[in-house]
Design an enzyme around this catalytic site. Structure first.
Site, PDB file in Angstrom:
ATOM      1  N   TYR A 104       0.850  -1.195   0.000  1.00  0.00           N
ATOM      2  CA  TYR A 104       0.000   0.000   0.000  1.00  0.00           C
ATOM      3  C   TYR A 104       0.890   1.253   0.000  1.00  0.00           C
ATOM      4  CZ  TYR A 104      -4.474   2.376   0.581  1.00  0.00           C
ATOM      5  OH  TYR A 104      -5.604   3.154   0.389  1.00  0.00           O
ATOM      6  N   LYS A 161      -3.702   8.099   3.471  1.00  0.00           N
ATOM      7  CA  LYS A 161      -5.043   7.788   4.003  1.00  0.00           C
ATOM      8  C   LYS A 161      -5.123   8.096   5.505  1.00  0.00           C
ATOM      9  CE  LYS A 161      -7.263   6.183   0.336  1.00  0.00           C
ATOM     10  NZ  LYS A 161      -8.226   7.028  -0.362  1.00  0.00           N
TER      11      LYS A 161
HETATM   12  P1  NAD Z   1     -11.354   4.435  -9.380  1.00  0.00           P
HETATM   13  O1  NAD Z   1     -10.095   4.335 -10.193  1.00  0.00           O
HETATM   14  O2  NAD Z   1     -12.606   4.019 -10.014  1.00  0.00           O
HETATM   15  O3  NAD Z   1     -11.528   5.898  -8.794  1.00  0.00           O
HETATM   16  C1  NAD Z   1     -10.425   6.746  -8.498  1.00  0.00           C
HETATM   17  C2  NAD Z   1     -10.830   8.110  -9.011  1.00  0.00           C
HETATM   18  O4  NAD Z   1      -9.838   9.083  -8.638  1.00  0.00           O
HETATM   19  C3  NAD Z   1     -10.950   8.156 -10.539  1.00  0.00           C
HETATM   20  O5  NAD Z   1     -12.253   8.562 -10.900  1.00  0.00           O
HETATM   21  C4  NAD Z   1      -9.928   9.184 -10.940  1.00  0.00           C
HETATM   22  O6  NAD Z   1     -10.328   9.975 -12.049  1.00  0.00           O
HETATM   23  C5  NAD Z   1      -9.890  10.048  -9.671  1.00  0.00           C
HETATM   24  N1  NAD Z   1      -8.715  10.925  -9.648  1.00  0.00           N
HETATM   25  C6  NAD Z   1      -7.399  10.589  -9.688  1.00  0.00           C
HETATM   26  N2  NAD Z   1      -6.663  11.713  -9.754  1.00  0.00           N
HETATM   27  C7  NAD Z   1      -7.523  12.772  -9.744  1.00  0.00           C
HETATM   28  C8  NAD Z   1      -7.372  14.170  -9.826  1.00  0.00           C
HETATM   29  N3  NAD Z   1      -6.169  14.747  -9.940  1.00  0.00           N
HETATM   30  N4  NAD Z   1      -8.474  14.953  -9.799  1.00  0.00           N
HETATM   31  C9  NAD Z   1      -9.712  14.403  -9.706  1.00  0.00           C
HETATM   32  N5  NAD Z   1      -9.919  13.074  -9.665  1.00  0.00           N
HETATM   33  C10 NAD Z   1      -8.840  12.263  -9.689  1.00  0.00           C
HETATM   34  O7  NAD Z   1     -11.049   3.544  -8.075  1.00  0.00           O
HETATM   35  P2  NAD Z   1     -11.859   3.395  -6.696  1.00  0.00           P
HETATM   36  O8  NAD Z   1     -11.326   2.144  -6.080  1.00  0.00           O
HETATM   37  O9  NAD Z   1     -13.307   3.546  -6.908  1.00  0.00           O
HETATM   38  O10 NAD Z   1     -11.275   4.606  -5.838  1.00  0.00           O
HETATM   39  C11 NAD Z   1     -12.098   5.563  -5.206  1.00  0.00           C
HETATM   40  C12 NAD Z   1     -11.604   5.803  -3.778  1.00  0.00           C
HETATM   41  O11 NAD Z   1     -11.821   4.627  -3.007  1.00  0.00           O
HETATM   42  C13 NAD Z   1     -10.124   6.127  -3.638  1.00  0.00           C
HETATM   43  O12 NAD Z   1      -9.963   7.128  -2.662  1.00  0.00           O
HETATM   44  C14 NAD Z   1      -9.541   4.823  -3.140  1.00  0.00           C
HETATM   45  O13 NAD Z   1      -8.333   4.998  -2.417  1.00  0.00           O
HETATM   46  C15 NAD Z   1     -10.667   4.383  -2.235  1.00  0.00           C
HETATM   47  N6  NAD Z   1     -10.663   2.967  -1.825  1.00  0.00           N
HETATM   48  C16 NAD Z   1     -10.658   1.976  -2.756  1.00  0.00           C
HETATM   49  C17 NAD Z   1     -10.649   0.654  -2.344  1.00  0.00           C
HETATM   50  C18 NAD Z   1     -10.630  -0.467  -3.346  1.00  0.00           C
HETATM   51  O14 NAD Z   1     -10.292  -1.593  -2.972  1.00  0.00           O
HETATM   52  N7  NAD Z   1     -10.983  -0.233  -4.603  1.00  0.00           N
HETATM   53  C19 NAD Z   1     -10.674   0.343  -0.981  1.00  0.00           C
HETATM   54  C20 NAD Z   1     -10.694   1.380  -0.049  1.00  0.00           C
HETATM   55  C21 NAD Z   1     -10.695   2.693  -0.484  1.00  0.00           C
END
Ligand code: NAD
Length: 270
Positions: free
Chosen positions: A167, A174
């Site tokens: 990570y 985070k």
């Molecule tokens: P995802 O790739 O679908 O979403 C990530 C988003 O971040 C994308 O829409 C991307 O365009 C946006 N992004 C990146 N840089 C950016 C910028 N400069 N300006 C605006 N937007 C920007 O993936 P996800 O898993 O849905 O991620 C969403 C959130 O969930 C993140 O914060 C991620 O850390 C968190 N998260 C994900 C998981 C998992 O297992 N997928 C678990 C816990 C938390």
């Protein structure tokens, strides 16, 4: 003697009819932001949604149409003025905002794949600005629009509090995000604005595909979590709906785990 349950006078429903919400972080139909947006919309909310850039636009626009979103704008939080333009459009159209869902994270590949020990100052700052400070900026821009109160939500992960292999830089980022949730909740609470994070279990999304050995992480979750599985985007979306609704009006500053119970386990021998 146990108290009899109070009979509700009308059926319980999560209703966001007439509520106005902003969802930032839809990249495609696998995004956690997409599932959340679907739930908000199905509950009756009107949504503003954003896409990262012209490359992302063709993937996000059809989804925005499914949501009948009246506001669909580009928003790269690292491009000066774009986030402000989104809030200007919201103010012009609705004059207020009831909830906002921050679902974005980013780190340079070398930092995401390398040791935190080797992370450059620039890379660290960039990841912090996009993944954490953007929440603070959104909360500030939302504050005047949430004069009747509101709900600010973001997404975190267990790697904020315990070391999760691979990570890397996202762990401290985070952790800062979760601390920001508490400080924003403290500062905005007197205005009736709630700020919470959902700490989601591992879900295969585009962002997740950037984390090395993600399949092993899912296998480990499945082995260890009390529910013996990881979660799906819909379960995260439903929790987001709950946090946006009036069913959680006394919950703020909280990190709510939607992780099949993974975070409660210490040493597990099975
Ligand atoms: P995802 O790739 O679908 O979403 C990530 C988003 O971040 C994308 O829409 C991307 O365009 C946006 N992004 C990146 N840089 C950016 C910028 N400069 N300006 C605006 N937007 C920007 O993936 P996800 O898993 O849905 O991620 C969403 C959130 O969930 C993140 O914060 C991620 O850390 C968190 N998260 C994900 C998981 C998992 O297992 N997928 C678990 C816990 C938390």
């Amino acid at each position: 003697m146990t108290r009899p349950l109070q009979q509700p006078t009308k059926p319980e429903v999560l209703d966001l009819s007439g509520r106005k919400g902003l969802v930032v972080g839809i990249a495609n139909e696998h995004s956690l932001a997409w599932s959340s947006a679907e739930h908000f919309r199905n509950a009756g909310a009107d949504l503003a949604v954003t896409y990262l850039n012209e490359k992302a636009r063709p993937f996000v626009e059809p989804l925005a149409r499914e949501l009948s979103a009246p506001i669909v704008l580009p928003c790269d939080v690292s491009v000066p003025g774009q986030l402000e333009s989104v809030f200007n459009a919201i103010e012009k159209r609705w004059g207020r905002l009831d909830f906002l869902f921050h679902s974005i994270a980013w780190a340079r590949k070398e930092d995401l794949h390398g040791r935190l020990t080797d992370c450059s100052a620039d890379g660290f700052a960039e990841s912090m600005l996009i993944s954490c400070h953007s929440l603070i900026r959104m909360a500030k821009l939302a504050e005047p629009l949430m004069d009747q109160g509101g709900s600010v939500m973001t997404l975190s992960y267990y790697g904020a509090e315990k070391v999760v292999d691979h990570y890397n830089v996202m762990g401290p980022v985070k952790a800062a995000l979760e601390a920001s949730v508490r400080y924003l909740a403290h500062e905005l609470g007197p205005k009736g604005i709630r700020v919470n994070a959902i700490s989601a279990g591992a879900v295969k999304t585009r962002a997740a595909s950037g984390i090395e050995h993600f399949d092993e992480l899912i296998n480990e979750t499945t082995r260890k979590a009390p529910l013996r599985r990881t979660v799906d985007a819909c379960e995260v979306g439903r929790t987001a709906l709950l946090l946006a609704s009036d069913y959680t009006t006394a919950i703020t500053g909280e990190i709510l785990y939607v992780d099949a119970g993974f975070h409660i386990e210490g040493m597990v021998f099975h």
